[in-house]
Each structure stands twice: as structure tokens, then as C-alpha cells.
Design an enzyme around this catalytic site. Structure first.
Site, short mmCIF file in Angstrom:
data_model
loop_
_atom_site.label_atom_id
_atom_site.label_comp_id
_atom_site.label_asym_id
_atom_site.label_seq_id
_atom_site.Cartn_x
_atom_site.Cartn_y
_atom_site.Cartn_z
N ASP A 28 0.83 -1.21 0.00
CA ASP A 28 0.00 0.00 0.00
C ASP A 28 0.87 1.27 0.00
O ASP A 28 0.37 2.37 -0.23
CB ASP A 28 -0.96 0.02 1.21
CG ASP A 28 -0.25 -0.05 2.56
OD1 ASP A 28 0.99 -0.20 2.61
OD2 ASP A 28 -0.96 0.05 3.59
N GLU A 29 2.18 1.10 0.26
CA GLU A 29 3.06 2.28 0.34
C GLU A 29 3.21 2.99 -1.01
O GLU A 29 3.62 4.14 -1.06
CB GLU A 29 4.42 1.89 0.93
CG GLU A 29 4.24 1.25 2.30
CD GLU A 29 5.54 1.02 3.08
OE1 GLU A 29 6.53 1.72 2.83
OE2 GLU A 29 5.53 0.13 3.95
P1 TYD Z 1 8.46 -0.67 9.42
O1 TYD Z 1 8.27 -1.96 10.15
O2 TYD Z 1 9.84 -0.31 8.98
O3 TYD Z 1 7.44 -0.71 8.18
P2 TYD Z 1 7.09 0.47 7.11
O4 TYD Z 1 8.01 1.60 7.30
O5 TYD Z 1 7.30 -0.23 5.81
O6 TYD Z 1 5.67 0.81 7.38
O7 TYD Z 1 7.91 0.53 10.32
C1 TYD Z 1 6.58 0.57 10.77
C2 TYD Z 1 6.38 1.88 11.51
O8 TYD Z 1 7.19 1.87 12.69
C3 TYD Z 1 6.84 3.10 10.73
O9 TYD Z 1 5.98 4.19 11.05
C4 TYD Z 1 8.23 3.38 11.25
C5 TYD Z 1 8.13 2.95 12.69
N1 TYD Z 1 9.37 2.41 13.30
C6 TYD Z 1 9.80 2.89 14.55
O10 TYD Z 1 9.20 3.79 15.15
N2 TYD Z 1 10.93 2.34 15.10
C7 TYD Z 1 11.65 1.36 14.46
O11 TYD Z 1 12.69 0.89 15.01
C8 TYD Z 1 11.19 0.89 13.19
C9 TYD Z 1 11.95 -0.19 12.45
C10 TYD Z 1 10.05 1.43 12.65
#
Ligand code: TYD
Ligand code: NAD
Length: 336
Positions: free
Chosen positions: A123-124
Site C-alpha cells: 500500500d506504500e
Molecule cells: P516498518 O516496520 O519499517 O514498516 P514500514 O516503514 O514499511 O511501514 O515501520 C513501521 C512503523 O514503525 C513506521 O511508522 C516506522 C516505525 N518504526 C519505529 O518507530 N521504530 C523502528 O525501530 C522501526 C523499524 C520502525
């Protein structure tokens, strides 16, 4: 049916292979995976001996190997990708190579051997929604990718659409929400949170933590792909979502802390991700109408089950954190 599953050693691919061999035991699966840092054959330990499962360690960008393997299958399910936004910010070159060029190589094979092609996207590609709005992504939402990762996935989706339109290939694209569940690599948000807590480390929350993702339990996603393969209209796109209604990252962390009986002092607000998308939400009514899809796993129950899985499988994620998981291929399959 004989399926070529690319990226089957990753998080969703390995869950899909397990799901498919269980629900369609007569089918054969070739897992075509380069085994990058994200590919982990320990995800498939229980499947290795299955006579209907075979691993081919290769790169989807390798035209010759793809064609040799693809000429004997019926469908391709394409999971292979570089999938982590933070890595794409540091260096996007592998994202373009695998996600764009790799998809093009697979599409050529699908065209030449008349294969059905199922492209697993995100969806991104639709960009970011405003916090607090009621808006949701659907199949008509214009593409507006904002990270190198989502731009490379958008490019791959466009190639699939172009091959459908120009070459008449039989393909379907799915754009799904953030998955969670067993075997997710501990660089992604939910497994980072769980494993850090289990190790007594702080949980890095980016920015203000008020970022919203829609959470889809990986088994619901596998079932949605099954419905797409068996009931989907070729040439179409389906948006696949989960059950959460605007739960932000901070709330997710607090739920996990509560499940593990730990305090909020473990939260550490860290520097925000550049270009961080604020909110994702999916309208999956087309998938419901046309495929009979509906998520069956509610977030709170399956978040708790996921936490339990990481507690029960500490060796699995500790091998990743120590790097030991990288030796598994050599010990099982010998050196290349
Ligand atoms: P992520 O699992 O990297 O998926 P995506 O960016 O593809 O959605 O991240 C999910 C959400 O969590 C995103 O808003 C970024 C946040 N996040 C943190 O706050 N801390 C972290 O260490 C990571 C990896 C992601
Ligand atoms: P992952 O990073 O866990 O696994 C990717 C797999 O692809 C690994 O096994 C890796 O070895 C393999 N791979 C990478 N480059 C390759 C190459 N050049 N040739 C062959 N294999 C290669 O990813 P995931 O989280 O399981 O995601 C699978 C698919 O679903 C991706 O296409 C991703 O964009 C999409 N998706 C994921 C999510 C999510 O929340 N995880 C959400 C929406 C869409």
C-alpha cells in the site's frame, strides 16, 4: 499446480509456502530465493523434507536461471524484493535492481512461457494519508510513492500493468498493508519492539510515534493471495487490509509492553525517519466483494500470539541477531 515462489525464504514468502503446502498438499512449490540478509532458511526448517518443496538459490535478476526454472511451472508468485524502507534510504541501488529489474525479468518469463503472474506489492505505493482523516487507499488511488522502497515497488507495479496491457499476460497485483506475525525479520517495527524488550533493550520509536499503519496478520494475507490465485480476475488489482483501525506506533508499543508486563520507561524516542509516511489505511471492500476476502485475525489477540511466538522461538531470532542464521545454507546444502 506447480508454483514458482520467489522470495520464499523471507517473512511473508515462508509463511505463504507453509500455508500453501498445508492447504494444497498436492501442489508443488519451487522456492526461488537469492538468500540475501533477509532470506532465512531457518524459516522453513519444517518444510525442507516435503517432497513437493524444492529450493533454488538464485537471483531473480538472472535471466537464464529464471527461464530454466520458469519454463516448467504454471504460476509465479513474486514476493522477492528488498523490503525495508530504512535500508532504501541508506542505499537504494539494490531496491532498483531487485524490485524493478528483477520483476521485469520475471515478467519476460511469464510472457514467453504463458504463466500466470501474481505480484505482491504494498500500500506504500499510494503515498501517505493525513492523520485523523477518514480516507483509505483503494484500487483507484493514484500512485504517489515517497520512499525509494515504495518508488521501486511502484515501478514494478507499473511494469506488471504494462505487461498486462501491452503483452496480454495473465497477472494480478495485490497491494497490502503492513504484515505482522511469526518469522518477521527483527529489523521491522513489531519484531524489533518484541525482541528488544526480551533483551532488556530500549524500544526505538521514530519521531513523535504518532504514525499509523494498518496491521495485517500474515496468515490473513496468505489466505487473500490464495483467494486471488483461485478466484481473482486476471488483469485486476486488489487491496488487502487487516483489522486495525488507526492504531499508532506508540499504542502498538504500549500494547506489547503490557503483554510482556513491562513499563513505558523502555520507550526511547529517536530521530525520525526522513520522509516518514504519516498514515496508511486500506479499503479492502473490492477484495471482499470479488474474492470473499475478510481478515479473520484481530489485532490484539494475534499481537499477543505473535509476542508468544517470539518468546517461544528465541533461538530463531537470536541466530539472526548474532548472524548465525547465515551459516544455515552451507550446513544444509553445502557450499556453493
Ligand atoms: P516498518 O516496520 O519499517 O514498516 P514500514 O516503514 O514499511 O511501514 O515501520 C513501521 C512503523 O514503525 C513506521 O511508522 C516506522 C516505525 N518504526 C519505529 O518507530 N521504530 C523502528 O525501530 C522501526 C523499524 C520502525
Ligand atoms: P523479506 O525482506 O522478509 O523477504 C524478501 C525475500 O526476498 C528474502 O528471502 C530475500 O532473500 C529474497 N530476495 C531479495 N532479493 C532477491 C533477489 N534479487 N532474487 C531472489 N530473491 C531475493 O520481505 P517480506 O516482508 O516477506 O515481503 C515480501 C513481499 O511483500 C515484498 O515484495 C514486499 O515488498 C511485500 N510487502 C511486504 C509487507 C510487509 O509488511 N512485510 C507489506 C506489503 C508488501
Amino acid at each position: 499446480m506447480k508454483l514458482l515462489v520467489t522470495g520464499g525464504a523471507g517473512f511473508i514468502g515462508s509463511n505463504f509456502i507453509r500455508y500453501w503446502l498445508h492447504t494444497h498438499p498436492q501442489d508443488e512449490i519451487i522456492n526461488f530465493d537469492k538468500i540475501t540478509y533477509a532470506g532465512n532458511l531457518e524459516n522453513l526448517k519444517d518444510i525442507e523434507g516435503n517432497k513437493n518443496y524444492k529450493l533454488v538459490r538464485a537471483d531473480i535478476v538472472n535471466h537464464d536461471v529464471v527461464r530454466t526454472v520458469a519454463k516448467d511451472v504454471d504460476v509465479i508468485v513474486n514476493f522477492a524484493a528488498e523490503s525495508h524502507v530504512d535500508r532504501s534510504i541508506l542505499d537504494s541501488s539494490e531496491f532498483v535492481r531487485t524490485n524493478v529489474l528483477g520483476t521485469q525479468v520475471l515478467l519476460e518469463a511469464a510472457k514467453d512461457f504463458d504463466l500466470r503472474f501474481y505480484h505482491i506489492s504494498t500500500d506504500e505505493v499510494f503515498g501517505s494519508l493525513a492523520l485523523g482523516s477518514k480516507e483509505r487507499f483503494n484500487e483507484q488511488t493514484p500512485y504517489d510513492p515517497r520512499s525509494p522502497y515504495s518508488a521501486s515497488k511502484a515501478a514494478s507495479d507499473h511494469l506488471v500493468r504494462a505487461y498486462i496491457h501491452t503483452h496480454g499476460i495473465d497477472a494480478i497485483i495485490s497491494n497490502c498493508a503492513n504484515n505482522f506475525g511469526p518469522y518477521q525479520f527483527p529489523e521491522k517495527f513489531i519484531p524489533v519492539t518484541i525482541t528488544n524488550i526480551l533483551e532488556g533493550k530500549k524500544i526505538p520509536v521514530y519521531g513523535d510515534g504518532l504514525y499509523v499503519r494498518e496491521w495485517l496478520y500474515v496468515e490473513d494475507h496468505c489466505r487473500a493471495i490464495d483467494l486471488m490465485i483461485n478466484k481473482g480476475t486476471l488483469g485486476e488489482t486488489y487491496c488487502i487490509g487487516g483489522m486495525t483501525q488507526d492504531v499508532n506506533n506508540l499504542e502498538v508499543v504500549k500494547k506489547i509492553l503490557k503483554i510482556l508486563g513491562k513499563g513505558e520507561d523502555m520507550i526511547e524516542f529517536v530521530k525520525d525517519r526522513p520522509g516518514h509516511d504519516r498514515r496508511y489505511a486500506i479499503d479492502w471492500s473490492k477484495a471482499k466483494r470479488e474474492l470473499g476476502y475478510e481478515p479473520q485475525h484481530d489485532f490484539d489477540t494475534y499481537l499477543a500470539k505473535t509476542v508468544q511466538w517470539y518468546q517461544d522461538n528465541q533461538e530463531w531470532w537470536q541466530h539472526i541477531k548474532s548472524g548465525e542464521y547465515k551459516n544455515y545454507y552451507a550446513t544444509q546444502y553445502g557450499n556453493e
